[in-house]
Write a protein that holds these residues in place. Structure first.
Motif, PDB file in Angstrom:
ATOM      1  N   LEU A 227       0.491  -0.915  -0.206  1.00  0.00           N
ATOM      2  CA  LEU A 227       0.555  -0.195   0.064  1.00  0.00           C
ATOM      3  C   LEU A 227       0.598   1.540  -0.427  1.00  0.00           C
ATOM      4  O   LEU A 227       0.168   2.646  -0.363  1.00  0.00           O
ATOM      5  N   GLY A 228       1.868   1.245  -0.073  1.00  0.00           N
ATOM      6  CA  GLY A 228       3.171   2.330   0.005  1.00  0.00           C
ATOM      7  C   GLY A 228       3.610   2.472   1.199  1.00  0.00           C
ATOM      8  O   GLY A 228       4.579   3.756   1.463  1.00  0.00           O
ATOM      9  N   HIS A 229       3.557   2.259   2.529  1.00  0.00           N
ATOM     10  CA  HIS A 229       4.203   1.837   2.949  1.00  0.00           C
ATOM     11  C   HIS A 229       6.431   1.748   2.908  1.00  0.00           C
ATOM     12  O   HIS A 229       6.074   0.811   2.106  1.00  0.00           O
ATOM     13  N   ALA A 230       7.571   2.616   3.555  1.00  0.00           N
ATOM     14  CA  ALA A 230       7.985   2.762   3.354  1.00  0.00           C
ATOM     15  C   ALA A 230       9.015   1.974   4.619  1.00  0.00           C
ATOM     16  O   ALA A 230       8.829   2.161   5.495  1.00  0.00           O
TER      17      ALA A 230
ATOM     18  N   PHE B 164       3.213   6.950   3.528  1.00  0.00           N
ATOM     19  CA  PHE B 164       4.001   7.240   3.132  1.00  0.00           C
ATOM     20  C   PHE B 164       3.771   8.366   2.614  1.00  0.00           C
ATOM     21  O   PHE B 164       3.486   8.065   1.544  1.00  0.00           O
ATOM     22  N   GLY B 165       3.633  10.026   2.900  1.00  0.00           N
ATOM     23  CA  GLY B 165       3.154  10.587   2.309  1.00  0.00           C
ATOM     24  C   GLY B 165       1.620  11.364   2.491  1.00  0.00           C
ATOM     25  O   GLY B 165       1.126  11.803   2.002  1.00  0.00           O
ATOM     26  N   PHE B 166       1.380   9.872   3.334  1.00  0.00           N
ATOM     27  CA  PHE B 166      -0.317  10.435   3.636  1.00  0.00           C
ATOM     28  C   PHE B 166      -0.484  10.696   5.009  1.00  0.00           C
ATOM     29  O   PHE B 166       0.379  10.439   5.582  1.00  0.00           O
ATOM     30  N   PRO B 167      -1.980  11.261   4.724  1.00  0.00           N
ATOM     31  CA  PRO B 167      -2.040  11.533   6.500  1.00  0.00           C
ATOM     32  C   PRO B 167      -2.942  11.100   7.292  1.00  0.00           C
ATOM     33  O   PRO B 167      -2.962   9.902   6.801  1.00  0.00           O
TER      34      PRO B 167
ATOM     35  N   GLU C 295       2.706  17.411   1.075  1.00  0.00           N
ATOM     36  CA  GLU C 295       2.029  18.518   0.334  1.00  0.00           C
ATOM     37  C   GLU C 295       2.605  17.628  -1.227  1.00  0.00           C
ATOM     38  O   GLU C 295       2.406  18.257  -2.462  1.00  0.00           O
ATOM     39  N   ARG C 296       4.223  17.086  -1.252  1.00  0.00           N
ATOM     40  CA  ARG C 296       4.595  16.659  -2.228  1.00  0.00           C
ATOM     41  C   ARG C 296       2.819  15.787  -3.301  1.00  0.00           C
ATOM     42  O   ARG C 296       3.468  15.767  -4.157  1.00  0.00           O
ATOM     43  N   PHE C 297       2.325  14.732  -1.878  1.00  0.00           N
ATOM     44  CA  PHE C 297       2.068  13.360  -2.856  1.00  0.00           C
ATOM     45  C   PHE C 297       0.799  14.533  -3.318  1.00  0.00           C
ATOM     46  O   PHE C 297       0.062  13.550  -4.274  1.00  0.00           O
ATOM     47  N   GLN C 298       0.153  15.783  -2.249  1.00  0.00           N
ATOM     48  CA  GLN C 298      -0.852  16.497  -3.012  1.00  0.00           C
ATOM     49  C   GLN C 298      -0.757  16.525  -4.457  1.00  0.00           C
ATOM     50  O   GLN C 298      -1.830  16.881  -4.846  1.00  0.00           O
TER      51      GLN C 298
ATOM     52  N   PHE D  42      10.554  10.583  -4.216  1.00  0.00           N
ATOM     53  CA  PHE D  42      10.762  10.075  -2.713  1.00  0.00           C
ATOM     54  C   PHE D  42      12.190   9.149  -2.607  1.00  0.00           C
ATOM     55  O   PHE D  42      13.126   9.149  -2.064  1.00  0.00           O
ATOM     56  N   VAL D  43      12.320   8.171  -3.868  1.00  0.00           N
ATOM     57  CA  VAL D  43      13.376   7.210  -3.633  1.00  0.00           C
ATOM     58  C   VAL D  43      14.989   7.509  -4.197  1.00  0.00           C
ATOM     59  O   VAL D  43      15.216   7.799  -3.879  1.00  0.00           O
ATOM     60  N   ASP D  44      14.295   8.619  -5.158  1.00  0.00           N
ATOM     61  CA  ASP D  44      15.659   9.749  -5.593  1.00  0.00           C
ATOM     62  C   ASP D  44      15.659  10.345  -4.233  1.00  0.00           C
ATOM     63  O   ASP D  44      17.305  10.863  -3.854  1.00  0.00           O
TER      64      ASP D  44
END
Length: 791
Positions: free
Chosen positions: A403-406, A484-487, A557-560, A574-576
């Motif tokens: 689901l995007g957990h890092a 990651f990146g979620f509220p 904000e970046r994900f938004q 994010f990976v970079d």
């Protein structure tokens, strides 16, 4: 552009054309030794210098020692223990020369001491500097200082060698050798918590703290031997108290940045310490350099075992063995100087070079086991199959869950004995991560490490499946923390729709379906939820506090922005960015840090087993400060005693009734913060012995007025008060506090000229609460009531 794991240049990656080099990821597994091992960070020049000093491992042992001592001849590592040429350090034997040589021959042959010989050794050998070496109860004593790590058989050959001991400071060598491996861990380790004792846990020092322990033990023993013979013995007590405090403060934490911690201690050391003891290792500690790479060694470099002094060297399999050190004064002097110096100093690197290359040269590499090589190849196959969600940089892997957990994964000593470390990332700064554990606690070295790391990467890449099926600890993480990146709360429905719906449904049907970031807004606010809104909100808050949940607003904000622009999450960006935060890979040292239950448990235990009431974290002073630890009792309260003894009749003293207020005097500018009832009682009893009486008790202060001269037994009363306080606080290994307190006479007719130390403000730094209104901060009742002296 994000580099794929398929492109990693490594001879164990079948998709790579590389045939020689090994990638940092595989290198971390090749160097990992979870239970024992030997890792040093030496340059080629360091290795070659050490080999040049002893001639190389191809020589016989005796030739190596001769070569080493010839190469160090005239250096500071030998001259520190040298006397004038031809001077015999022994001035008087307890018996005749013939009897002493016969006793030495019998000890070397394993014969037990006769009654007369025991009496001779109890009388002792008197040295050139006035000190006496005695043997009592199977232990050596230099004057009154016990040397528990030295055996009778190890010391006696050099004592009886008339020609070998000429020109050498034998008491200095014996004292230095005794501190090379202090076997009594209570000398430098904090008091173990009862839970640690029940579990059989042993407090162990990290490798780079062992030389510091040796130096501090040597310093305390040296000061204890010198104190009775020094013309200004009162200057010695602050030095002993400083060394004791440094042991307590530094060894409780054992931080990675030893240089920064010890630099703070040096800034507060008593004047004249390093001038009085100008030894090569003391100069090395003054010039301690900063480093981020500390070597891992196994146990003490030099120690006495049975009948001999032994030197620890590396074997071909990265473990160690002990070799015998010749019973020569120059050999002892060299090893004492090297083993007392910091590991990252030139002397410390020379010692590591000798240990590393004595039996096996650094150029002889140990080949990896075939099973480990096959496991590395297997791990690369797994990573290549997960190339869209696994990324490697400098020996560290980043895994994106379903689901995007890092998750950040690396080889190292993890929780519950795991050979890996996993961190859940909320952001890219060092505070935005938390350690998680998926290990059962059962670790077998028979399973190759590559297989283990491959299974970890698979589990984290399929985190939802692993969490819902078998790993409860991971289930709490994925259910309680958003990707990651979620509220944390009120995740937009469009964001939920963009996730893997099968994995999301798997999470929703788990036992956490009543509350969580993954539930749609309509489901979160149904009738059942509204009826128990406070309950579910409280449960969510408890989970967030327990898991330390937080998010990075910048990445939100970046994900938004990414979702609004392309309806895609910017994971590639994010990976970079993550790659730039990863430090270059260093060979794993997997050091046992001494933190037996992790920092949180250690912090909890420290609340209950501090050896004495140190300051709290909000206003604690630097290491070795005169206002803390044993220096507080050996210097600060010694000044209080002296100031009160020099006060004329009718002089007033204001003693506070509340913690955090300052003790003040009507005839001097000295001010001292009273931290607890113990300190107030000590001052009160000191004042009573000096002829003070209570005049008034109003509000925050009581007024003491000197009405009489000191009592005839004032010094004896002071000794009892300080001894009781020291015993009740459980302070061990520190000098008796009353040593540094002055003798008193009749009260003067007028205030004499006071030395500058008695006019200094020694109050604590302002506390965060109550510092503006003069209020004090209450301390826990158990600290206030635990150490109370009778009025």
């Amino acid at each position: 552009m994000t580099l794929s794991v398929r492109d990693l240049a490594c001879k164990y990656n079948h998709l790579s054309e590389e045939e020689e080099s090994v990638c940092a990821w595989c290198s971390s597994m090749l160097h990992h030794q979870p239970r024992e091992g030997w890792n040093v960070f030496l340059t080629t020049e360091d290795h070659e210098r050490a080999i040049e000093c002893f001639g190389g491992p191809h020589l016989q042992s005796r030739q190596r020692w001769q070569h080493l001592l010839r190469s160090l001849e005239g250096s500071e590592h030998l001259t520190w223990a040298a006397l004038a040429q031809g001077v015999d350090p022994i001035k008087a034997l307890p018996c005749s020369n013939d009897a002493f040589l016969a006793m030495a021959k019998g000890i070397a042959g394993g014969r037990r001491l006769t009654g007369a010989e025991e009496q001779w050794l109890q009388s002792g050998v008197r040295f050139h500097d006035g000190s006496t070496l005695r043997y009592l109860g199977e232990s050596w004593f230099l004057d009154d200082v016990k040397l528990p790590s030295l055996s009778l058989e190890a010391v006696f050959p050099l004592l009886a060698d008339v020609e070998g001991r000429r020109g050498w400071d034998l008491p200095a060598l014996v004292l230095g050798l005794a501190s090379c491996s202090p076997l009594d861990h209570d000398v430098f380790a904090p008091v173990p918590h009862p839970f640690q004792r029940r579990q059989g846990r042993v407090f162990r020092l990290r490798s780079h703290y062992r030389p510091l322990a040796s130096m501090l033990v040597w310093l305390i023993n040296r000061l204890q031997v010198d104190r009775p013979r020094q013309p200004l013995s009162r200057e010695v007590i602050p030095m002993m108290a400083w060394a004791h405090d440094i042991k307590q403060r530094l060894f409780e934490r054992q931080g990675d940045n030893l240089q920064a911690m010890f630099s703070n201690a040096l800034a507060n050391h008593p004047p004249g310490l390093f001038e009085r003891y100008d030894m090569p290792w003391m100069r090395a500690w003054q010039q301690l350099e900063d480093t981020v790479r500390y070597p891992r060694t196994l146990n003490w470099a030099v120690r006495t075992v049975g009948r001999s002094v032994m030197f620890r060297v590396r074997t071909q399999r990265a473990s160690t063995r002990l070799i015998k050190v010749p019973a020569r004064a120059d050999a002892w002097a060299a090893l004492i100087s090297l083993s007392h110096s910091p590991l990252n100093s030139p002397a410390g690197r020379l010692l590591l070079g000798l240990q590393h290359n004595w039996s096996v040269a650094y150029t002889e590499e140990v080949p990896a086991a075939p099973s480990l090589i096959r496991s590395l190849e297997f791990c690369h196959q797994i990573m290549n199959g997960l190339s869209s969600r696994v990324f490697v940089q400098h020996g560290t892997a980043l895994v994106l869950g379903q689901l995007g957990h890092a998750y950040e994964v690396r080889v190292g000593s993890g929780q519950h004995g795991a050979p890996y470390q996993i961190h859940h990332l909320f952001g890219l700064n060092r505070h935005s991560r938390s350690s998680i554990c998926i290990h059962s606690g059962n670790y077998s070295q028979r399973v190759p490490l590559g297989d283990t790391m491959g299974s970890v990467l698979l589990s984290m890449a399929n985190d939802i499946k692993a969490a819902t099926e078998s790993i409860e600890s991971l289930a709490e993480v994925v259910a309680g923390s958003p990707p990651f990146g979620f509220p944390i709360e009120n995740v937009p429905t469009a964001w939920l729709d963009a996730l893997d719906q099968d994995a999301l449904e798997m999470l929703r049907t788990n036992r956490y379906q009543r509350e969580g970031w993954f539930l749609p807004t309509v489901q979160r606010h149904d009738e059942a939820y509204e009826g128990n809104a406070r309950f579910w909100a409280g449960m969510a808050g408890r989970r967030r506090r327990r898991l330390g949940q937080r998010t990075d607003e910048e990445w939100q904000e970046r994900f938004q922005t990414g979702m609004e622009a392309s309806n895609e999450f910017p994971f590639q960006t994010f990976v970079d960015a993550w790659r730039d935060t990863v430090r270059p890979h260093l060979p794993s040292n997997n050091e046992d840090t001494g933190l037996l239950f992790g920092p949180n448990m250690r912090h909890m235990m420290n609340r209950y087993h501090h050896l004495m009431p140190h300051r709290r974290a909000d206003d604690v002073h630097a290491e070795g400060d005169v206002r803390d630890g044993e220096r507080r009792w050996c210097e600060v309260f010694a000044r209080v005693w002296e100031v009160m003894s020099l006060a004329p009749i009718n002089t007033e003293v204001l003693l506070p009734n509340m913690d955090g207020d300052a003790l003040s005097f009507g005839h001097a500018n000295l001010r001292v913060t009273m931290r607890n009832r113990l300190e107030r009682n000590v001052v009160s009893r000191m004042a009573r012995a000096l002829g003070y009486a209570r005049f008034a008790d109003e509000g925050r202060y009581r007024t003491l007025v000197r009405k009489d001269h000191p009592r005839p037994d004032a010094r004896l009363q002071l000794t009892d008060v300080l001894r009781e306080a020291q015993d009740r606080q459980g302070v061990r290994g520190a000098p008796p506090r009353w040593w540094n307190y002055c003798d008193v006479g009749a009260a003067p007719d007028e205030t004499p000229q006071l030395r500058w130390e008695l006019e200094v403000d020694l109050t604590d730094n302002p506390r965060r609460r109550g510092e503006n209104d003069g209020g004090s901060v209450a301390i826990p009742y158990w600290l206030n009531n635990r150490f109370v002296l009778d009025e």
